[in-house]
Design an enzyme around this catalytic site. Sequence first.
Site, mmCIF file in Angstrom:
data_model
loop_
_atom_site.group_PDB
_atom_site.id
_atom_site.type_symbol
_atom_site.label_atom_id
_atom_site.label_comp_id
_atom_site.label_asym_id
_atom_site.label_seq_id
_atom_site.Cartn_x
_atom_site.Cartn_y
_atom_site.Cartn_z
ATOM 1 N N ASP A 1 -48.475 -20.462 30.253
ATOM 2 C CA ASP A 1 -48.160 -19.056 29.925
ATOM 3 C C ASP A 1 -46.633 -18.878 30.042
ATOM 4 O O ASP A 1 -46.136 -18.040 30.776
ATOM 5 C CB ASP A 1 -48.913 -18.080 30.845
ATOM 6 N N ASP B 1 -41.206 -21.153 35.218
ATOM 7 C CA ASP B 1 -41.585 -22.438 35.802
ATOM 8 C C ASP B 1 -42.471 -23.248 34.875
ATOM 9 O O ASP B 1 -42.524 -24.483 34.979
ATOM 10 C CB ASP B 1 -42.215 -22.276 37.189
ATOM 11 N N HIS C 1 -43.841 -24.108 41.040
ATOM 12 C CA HIS C 1 -45.307 -24.074 41.001
ATOM 13 C C HIS C 1 -45.862 -25.003 39.897
ATOM 14 O O HIS C 1 -46.660 -25.894 40.148
ATOM 15 C CB HIS C 1 -45.809 -22.661 40.726
HETATM 16 O O1 RIB Z 1 -48.331 -18.033 41.013
HETATM 17 C C1 RIB Z 1 -47.505 -18.882 40.256
HETATM 18 C C2 RIB Z 1 -48.006 -19.010 38.863
HETATM 19 O O2 RIB Z 1 -47.989 -17.739 38.237
HETATM 20 C C3 RIB Z 1 -47.125 -19.908 37.982
HETATM 21 O O3 RIB Z 1 -47.934 -20.550 37.035
HETATM 22 C C4 RIB Z 1 -46.211 -18.934 37.291
HETATM 23 O O4 RIB Z 1 -45.783 -19.404 36.012
HETATM 24 C C5 RIB Z 1 -47.109 -17.757 37.118
HETATM 25 O O5 RIB Z 1 -47.871 -17.977 35.943
HETATM 26 CA CA CA Z 2 -47.392 -20.449 34.644
#
Ligand code: RIB
Ligand code: CA
Length: 313
Positions: free
Chosen positions: A16, A20, A245
């Site tokens: 999404d 990150d 993450h």
């Molecule tokens: O909680 C972290 C997650 O939520 C990661 O995948 C970040 O991109 C958001 O989607």
């Molecule tokens: Ca994500």
Amino acid sequence: MTTQRPNGLPVILDVDTGIDDALALAYAVAQPGLDIVAVTTVAGNIDVYRATGNTRNVLAFLGREDVPVHRGATRPLTRAQRGASHVHGTDGLGGADLPESQRAIDVTPGPATIVRLARERPGELTLIAVGPLTNLAIALNVEPRVAEWIPRVVVMGGAYHVPGNITPHAEFNVWADPEAADQVCAAPFGDLMMLGLDVTMQVGLSREVWADLQQRTDRPAAGELAVRVGRQTFVDAGMPQMYLHDPLAVAVAVDPTLVTSETVRISVTTSGEEDGRTVSVGPGPTQVARGVDADRFLAGVHRALGVRDVTAQ
Ligand code: RIB
Ligand code: CA
């Protein structure tokens, strides 16, 4: 399963894109032998149309316009979309302002792509999910044998023995579509690894390393991408570090020895104050990561971004 993975690991990445997520894509394209068969996108941090455009543009920026990107679910299974633009910016990429990809649009939707590839390559694929689990849940609803055909799933999601990050009880990816997460955790996958905040918040990219990337990187595209997507976190928000993450999910797909885990049955709360909470309800097959080799993982991220003098970082 805790064996080292041979090169030539074919994966589907479900994203999404998000800041990150972009770094997870940079990490993935830097892994020799990781075969990114397809990327599917889902509504999460941002609407799925921007997430899809961001994913296409990030891959093009990294020189991987060859990778197909399939737009997936526009919203969760049963609810309205709940985003995280407060973290990722209104464009979903922290204002990175990347050039537009020139790749032709891949028209097959995300869930159908997951079903098709699983059917065509039974037993071969690892699915790495770093956004809400809507696409995988839809794929399972359409074709339950996806749980048999995809031998391994690595999910960035949940908060098992630590507080949440979007509410005190819930991690964002699970909170964004709790019904989907509950269905994925209940599906009979042979190897489902859940990487929660328990491990993903044990390691981050420091502001110092990020700032240094502006001066020097051994990987110009990945380094510049990190600089651009990191500005909102490090400059606008003044954060000292950026959690990694989603890159951890790719890293664990390549090398499961990076984490230690317990195996339990996970249920997801789908209402009330604890909506989106991941709950261990007894013995079961789902691996939940408890510990991470943070130094080894961070060294891998530094290499992927072209950070120099890694030993001195
Ligand atoms: O909680 C972290 C997650 O939520 C990661 O995948 C970040 O991109 C958001 O989607
Ligand atoms: Ca994500």
